[in-house]
Design a protein around this motif. Structure first.
Motif, mmCIF file in Angstrom:
data_model
loop_
_atom_site.group_PDB
_atom_site.id
_atom_site.type_symbol
_atom_site.label_atom_id
_atom_site.label_comp_id
_atom_site.label_asym_id
_atom_site.label_seq_id
_atom_site.Cartn_x
_atom_site.Cartn_y
_atom_site.Cartn_z
ATOM 1 N N LYS A 113 -1.188 1.960 14.947
ATOM 2 C CA LYS A 113 -0.639 2.752 13.835
ATOM 3 C C LYS A 113 -0.710 4.247 14.085
ATOM 4 N N ILE B 175 3.895 0.103 2.461
ATOM 5 C CA ILE B 175 3.621 -0.770 3.594
ATOM 6 C C ILE B 175 2.978 -2.037 3.085
ATOM 7 N N ILE C 294 0.881 -1.155 0.000
ATOM 8 C CA ILE C 294 0.000 0.000 0.000
ATOM 9 C C ILE C 294 0.922 1.208 0.000
ATOM 10 N N GLU C 295 0.712 2.129 -0.919
ATOM 11 C CA GLU C 295 1.585 3.295 -0.943
ATOM 12 C C GLU C 295 0.830 4.481 -0.359
ATOM 13 N N THR C 296 1.469 5.167 0.579
ATOM 14 C CA THR C 296 0.805 6.312 1.192
ATOM 15 C C THR C 296 1.106 7.567 0.385
ATOM 16 N N ASP C 297 0.482 8.670 0.776
ATOM 17 C CA ASP C 297 0.655 9.926 0.044
ATOM 18 C C ASP C 297 2.103 10.388 0.035
ATOM 19 N N ARG D 127 0.839 -5.310 2.808
ATOM 20 C CA ARG D 127 -0.460 -5.698 3.363
ATOM 21 C C ARG D 127 -0.290 -6.802 4.387
ATOM 22 N N ILE E 78 0.834 -4.492 12.025
ATOM 23 C CA ILE E 78 1.068 -3.197 12.639
ATOM 24 C C ILE E 78 0.046 -2.970 13.744
#
Lengths: 194, 205
Positions: B34, B25, B17-20, B27, B31
């Motif tokens: 968070k 991260i 998953i790519e954050t802004d 899947r 975690i």
């Protein structure tokens, strides 16, 4: 943390075993939601014991008893997955740290098994022992009280711990305080196992 | 009759998953807490990594007029890579008669090898940590260190900048020397240990 793909579909819930493990959990024990308890034999979890998320307790091959004020950290495995029948007894105030693998017959009060250490089948660990990180105790081995296993298999006796009861008491106080802290931090899902 | 299971449905999704801010991260990372984890941007958390952000420092009673905001338990800098099956857990100790977790800090361009356990107080930038190491509570690793695989760093050890460390318990076995982290960018070798890890982060999909 915003994820770009659709986050509405949650990953499937952790697999709940078809047969619930018969367990006796003390009302003051803390078992994290993501801790796993599997197997058909009884699992006993004592007063104020803490089982962290992702820890595994396996009773496939025998009863597992976790004593009062013991802490099992994330990814530690207590239990024997296959092979012959064997019960496991963990004493009071024992710390089983991250990734440790415990297949021992018993672990005495106040002992610590550090990160990624392993204790082989049917081994007996005495009281106030310490197995340092990445160390190994072979199957069937017996560690006397106050033994320290360190530096790739070396052994010595912790004389400070042996000769000074006040240090043992201090250790116990520290253990109680860390449990007190974890009571605030780790959400308790022990009800699931009761 | 075979029912399409959740696995087949998930395979269409990407691993990360790519954050802004460009953090990746997995899947399959575990975690916890968070809201207490800060990733600086362009950092990677791989599959099976266990981050214990829930173990944060809890202020006894918030001071007057101060509202209790989220506390940071784990902060990771930019372009750091946490490889598979690592565990990152903030250290705890007795302080003023109470057990307290201490926030931990990981710098920029830090590589943490697979299966490593980290409970250190801080890891500075450009540190390369090998596979299956154990960094015990409250150890401090200064800039540009290299920790060889299977090292056990004892509690409270402070590793000076530019050291090469190995052994159980860890000892300083040498220095990284001039030019650590230099180079890279060459054909077939886009990144070097202790250097800029952005090309590595970019290559992880």
């Amino acid at each position: 943390m915003t994820s770009k793909p659709v986050a509405s579909k949650r990953p499937p819930a952790p697999i709940v075993p078809a047969v619930k493990t018969p367990s006796q959990v003390h009302p003051s024990a803390i078992i994290a939601d993501k801790a796993q308890i599997t197997g058909a034999h009884t699992v006993e979890i004592g007063e104020s014991a803490v089982i962290h998320p992702y820890a595994k307790i396996r009773s496939e091959r025998g009863k597992v008893v976790i004593g009062k004020s013991s802490i099992v950290y994330e990814r530690a495995v207590v239990g024997v997955a296959d092979g012959g029948e064997q019960d496991i007894t963990i004493g009071e105030g024992v710390n089983i740290e991250t990734g440790a693998v415990i297949e021992a017959k018993s672990i005495g009060d106040g002992s610590t098994v550090e990160v990624n250490a392993s204790i082989g089948r049917a081994a007996v660990v005495g009281r106030y022992c310490r197995v340092a990180a990445l160390e190994k105790v072979e199957a069937g081995e017996e560690l006397e009280d106050f033994t320290v296993v360190y530096s790739d298999g070396q052994r010595r006796v912790d004389k400070t711990m042996r000769d000074h009861p006040e240090i043992r008491e201090a250790k116990q106080v520290g253990q109680e305080k860390s449990i007190e802290l974890m009571r605030k931090m780790v959400p308790n899902a022990a009800a699931k196992w009761m | 009759m075979s029912r399409p299971g959740p696995v087949s449905r998930r395979s269409t999704k990407s691993e990360y998953i790519e954050t802004d801010t460009g953090n990746k991260i997995s899947r399959r990372a575990h975690i916890e807490g968070k809201q207490n984890i800060m990733l600086g941007g362009k950092s990677v958390v791989m599959a099976g990594v266990c981050l214990r952000g829930d173990l944060h420092r809890k202020s006894e009673k918030p001071a007057e007029g101060e509202k209790e905001g989220p506390t940071t338990a784990i902060s990771v800098g930019r372009a750091s890579v946490i490889a598979t099956n690592c565990t990152i857990r903030p250290p705890m100790r007795l302080s003023r008669g109470q057990m307290t977790f201490y926030p931990m800090r990981i710098g920029d361009n830090v590589f943490i090898g697979p299966g490593t356990h980290v409970s250190s107080l801080s890891i500075s930038s450009h540190v390369h940590i090998g596979a299956n190491c154990v960094l015990s509570p409250f150890c401090v690793i200064k800039e540009s260190c290299k920790i060889l695989p299977h090292t056990v760093v004892p509690p409270h050890m402070v590793i000076p900048a530019g050291s090469v460390v190995a052994g159980r318990p860890a000892q300083i076995v040498g220095e990284v020397g001039e030019g650590w982290g230099q180079g890279g960018g060459a054909e077939g070798e886009e990144w070097v240990e202790g250097g800029d890890l952005r090309p590595l982060v970019r290559s992880i999909k």
